[in-house]
Design a protein around this motif. Sequence first.
Motif, PDB file in Angstrom:
ATOM      1  N   PHE A 130      -3.634 -30.359  30.663  1.00  0.00           N
ATOM      2  CA  PHE A 130      -2.606 -29.348  30.886  1.00  0.00           C
ATOM      3  C   PHE A 130      -2.793 -28.155  29.950  1.00  0.00           C
ATOM      4  N   THR A 131      -3.719 -28.286  28.974  1.00  0.00           N
ATOM      5  CA  THR A 131      -4.022 -27.170  28.091  1.00  0.00           C
ATOM      6  C   THR A 131      -5.090 -26.277  28.710  1.00  0.00           C
ATOM      7  N   SER A 132      -5.373 -25.178  28.041  1.00  0.00           N
ATOM      8  CA  SER A 132      -6.340 -24.213  28.574  1.00  0.00           C
ATOM      9  C   SER A 132      -7.745 -24.812  28.630  1.00  0.00           C
ATOM     10  N   TYR A 133      -8.431 -24.541  29.726  1.00  0.00           N
ATOM     11  CA  TYR A 133      -9.819 -25.003  29.868  1.00  0.00           C
ATOM     12  C   TYR A 133     -10.708 -24.373  28.802  1.00  0.00           C
ATOM     13  N   LEU A 134     -10.465 -23.107  28.494  1.00  0.00           N
ATOM     14  CA  LEU A 134     -11.270 -22.406  27.489  1.00  0.00           C
ATOM     15  C   LEU A 134     -11.098 -23.047  26.116  1.00  0.00           C
ATOM     16  N   LEU A 135      -9.867 -23.423  25.768  1.00  0.00           N
ATOM     17  CA  LEU A 135      -9.625 -24.046  24.469  1.00  0.00           C
ATOM     18  C   LEU A 135     -10.326 -25.393  24.372  1.00  0.00           C
ATOM     19  N   ARG A 136     -10.353 -26.140  25.459  1.00  0.00           N
ATOM     20  CA  ARG A 136     -11.013 -27.450  25.429  1.00  0.00           C
ATOM     21  C   ARG A 136     -12.523 -27.301  25.257  1.00  0.00           C
ATOM     22  N   VAL A 137     -13.109 -26.291  25.888  1.00  0.00           N
ATOM     23  CA  VAL A 137     -14.554 -26.070  25.726  1.00  0.00           C
ATOM     24  C   VAL A 137     -14.856 -25.631  24.293  1.00  0.00           C
ATOM     25  N   ILE A 138     -14.009 -24.773  23.718  1.00  0.00           N
ATOM     26  CA  ILE A 138     -14.214 -24.347  22.332  1.00  0.00           C
ATOM     27  C   ILE A 138     -14.087 -25.543  21.387  1.00  0.00           C
ATOM     28  N   ALA A 139     -13.137 -26.449  21.679  1.00  0.00           N
ATOM     29  CA  ALA A 139     -12.997 -27.649  20.851  1.00  0.00           C
ATOM     30  C   ALA A 139     -14.270 -28.501  20.901  1.00  0.00           C
ATOM     31  N   TRP A 140     -14.857 -28.641  22.088  1.00  0.00           N
ATOM     32  CA  TRP A 140     -16.109 -29.385  22.201  1.00  0.00           C
ATOM     33  C   TRP A 140     -17.239 -28.686  21.448  1.00  0.00           C
ATOM     34  N   ARG A 141     -17.231 -27.372  21.432  1.00  0.00           N
ATOM     35  CA  ARG A 141     -18.268 -26.642  20.680  1.00  0.00           C
ATOM     36  C   ARG A 141     -18.170 -26.954  19.193  1.00  0.00           C
ATOM     37  N   ILE A 142     -16.939 -27.051  18.683  1.00  0.00           N
ATOM     38  CA  ILE A 142     -16.746 -27.391  17.265  1.00  0.00           C
ATOM     39  C   ILE A 142     -17.173 -28.838  17.011  1.00  0.00           C
ATOM     40  N   ILE A 143     -16.846 -29.734  17.933  1.00  0.00           N
ATOM     41  CA  ILE A 143     -17.190 -31.154  17.756  1.00  0.00           C
ATOM     42  C   ILE A 143     -18.701 -31.359  17.751  1.00  0.00           C
ATOM     43  N   LEU A 144     -19.417 -30.644  18.642  1.00  0.00           N
ATOM     44  CA  LEU A 144     -20.854 -30.863  18.804  1.00  0.00           C
ATOM     45  C   LEU A 144     -21.711 -29.969  17.917  1.00  0.00           C
ATOM     46  N   SER A 145     -21.109 -29.016  17.232  1.00  0.00           N
ATOM     47  CA  SER A 145     -21.899 -28.041  16.475  1.00  0.00           C
ATOM     48  C   SER A 145     -22.543 -28.695  15.256  1.00  0.00           C
ATOM     49  N   ASN A 146     -23.490 -27.979  14.661  1.00  0.00           N
ATOM     50  CA  ASN A 146     -24.108 -28.453  13.424  1.00  0.00           C
ATOM     51  C   ASN A 146     -23.039 -28.585  12.347  1.00  0.00           C
ATOM     52  N   ASN A 147     -23.083 -29.702  11.601  1.00  0.00           N
ATOM     53  CA  ASN A 147     -22.056 -30.042  10.613  1.00  0.00           C
ATOM     54  C   ASN A 147     -20.700 -30.279  11.269  1.00  0.00           C
ATOM     55  N   GLY A 148     -20.702 -30.563  12.552  1.00  0.00           N
ATOM     56  CA  GLY A 148     -19.465 -30.886  13.247  1.00  0.00           C
ATOM     57  C   GLY A 148     -19.130 -32.371  13.144  1.00  0.00           C
ATOM     58  N   VAL A 149     -18.178 -32.807  13.954  1.00  0.00           N
ATOM     59  CA  VAL A 149     -17.696 -34.191  13.874  1.00  0.00           C
ATOM     60  C   VAL A 149     -18.794 -35.191  14.229  1.00  0.00           C
ATOM     61  N   VAL A 150     -19.498 -34.954  15.336  1.00  0.00           N
ATOM     62  CA  VAL A 150     -20.536 -35.896  15.775  1.00  0.00           C
ATOM     63  C   VAL A 150     -21.688 -35.919  14.773  1.00  0.00           C
ATOM     64  N   ASP A 151     -22.087 -34.749  14.294  1.00  0.00           N
ATOM     65  CA  ASP A 151     -23.167 -34.681  13.291  1.00  0.00           C
ATOM     66  C   ASP A 151     -22.758 -35.428  12.024  1.00  0.00           C
ATOM     67  N   TRP A 152     -21.502 -35.295  11.624  1.00  0.00           N
ATOM     68  CA  TRP A 152     -21.002 -35.986  10.411  1.00  0.00           C
ATOM     69  C   TRP A 152     -21.045 -37.504  10.614  1.00  0.00           C
ATOM     70  N   ILE A 153     -20.664 -37.992  11.779  1.00  0.00           N
ATOM     71  CA  ILE A 153     -20.688 -39.446  12.059  1.00  0.00           C
ATOM     72  C   ILE A 153     -22.129 -39.962  12.066  1.00  0.00           C
ATOM     73  N   LEU A 154     -23.031 -39.234  12.736  1.00  0.00           N
ATOM     74  CA  LEU A 154     -24.435 -39.663  12.784  1.00  0.00           C
ATOM     75  C   LEU A 154     -25.050 -39.710  11.388  1.00  0.00           C
ATOM     76  N   TRP A 155     -24.660 -38.791  10.536  1.00  0.00           N
ATOM     77  CA  TRP A 155     -25.196 -38.775   9.175  1.00  0.00           C
ATOM     78  C   TRP A 155     -24.654 -39.964   8.371  1.00  0.00           C
ATOM     79  N   HIS A 156     -23.369 -40.303   8.528  1.00  0.00           N
ATOM     80  CA  HIS A 156     -22.763 -41.391   7.761  1.00  0.00           C
ATOM     81  C   HIS A 156     -23.221 -42.765   8.237  1.00  0.00           C
ATOM     82  N   VAL A 157     -23.688 -42.893   9.463  1.00  0.00           N
ATOM     83  CA  VAL A 157     -24.242 -44.192   9.920  1.00  0.00           C
ATOM     84  C   VAL A 157     -25.768 -44.189   9.785  1.00  0.00           C
ATOM     85  N   HIS A 158     -26.300 -43.177   9.052  1.00  0.00           N
ATOM     86  CA  HIS A 158     -27.725 -43.104   8.709  1.00  0.00           C
ATOM     87  C   HIS A 158     -28.631 -42.981   9.939  1.00  0.00           C
TER      88      HIS A 158
END
Length: 308
Positions: A130-158
């Motif tokens: 129900f939120t903006s499609y643009l905001l959701r895509v920007i949120a995914w960009r932050i999650i997938l970006s370098n030093n983002g959430v996914v990168d941080w998890i991959l680094w902590h599990v070596h």
Amino acid sequence: MSATSQTRTMPHPAGRRRRRMRLPRGLLAIPPTLYVLALLLGPIVLIGLYSFNLKTQYPGMPTAFSTTDWHDFLRGAHNVFRARFIYSMKVTLIVSVGCVLAAYPLAYYLAFVARARRYTLLLLILAPFFTSYLLRVIAWRIILSNNGVVDWILWHVHLTDKGHPPSWLIFSNFSVGLVLFYTWVPFVALPIFVVLENMDRRVLEAAQDLGATSFTAFLRVTLPLSLPGVMAGFVFVLIPTTGEFIAPLLVGGPSNYMFGNAIQSLFASTADWNYGSVLALWLVAVVVVLMIVFGRYLSADLQEPEAT
């Protein structure tokens, strides 16, 4: 004939006047039909004029009928826009099939397992959308970006070294497909859920009474009866993602842009409206063909008729 029966057979004069005042029901549909046709056909006619060089964005420039842009797009050697169209269709088909495969178990769980909680769970699944499609895509960009959430998890599990994120995480085919997949899965699950929810359960009970296992009953009864919902969900993804340009622009990068980005670029950046109109009109034609091909699967009522 009695007076009472004459009263019943003779129409009241006031009633006749009211019937004369009634307008045909079809007249009520004329204004909205004209409104829709004007908004639908008007832009198509306009880009058609641009595509054949009968109109240009530069005032005063001479125009003449020409099919040069069409010939270059359809038959030009190594045309980059034609290659982008083929690439976009591949991404669209992969995302559509992936969404259907992921949405079917979700719809099945909601229809047959969740029982009383199904509508609550369905609302929770749809709530983020129900939120903006643009905001959701920007949120995914932050999650997938370098030093983002996914990168941080991959680094902590070596799995990766710090400061060296995987190259496929952002600005790649993977990121474009992942965001489109996330965007459309709930909307694909919705028509499948409707079909499964309205399915006659007595058919399943009859199959099990005749000795069919749960898996056999699913393959030979549930799955065939749910195909209208599957096709509806497939079309729901296929047609919009054919012209998608926001997700490839924000998480795909320059090397992974799709056909919709090429159209947007020709109108906004390079200002070649004539060539952009060729691509836009081609995309409209493709969407119309897709609707004709898959329309026969959507014309039937999603709800199967009850057994008599």
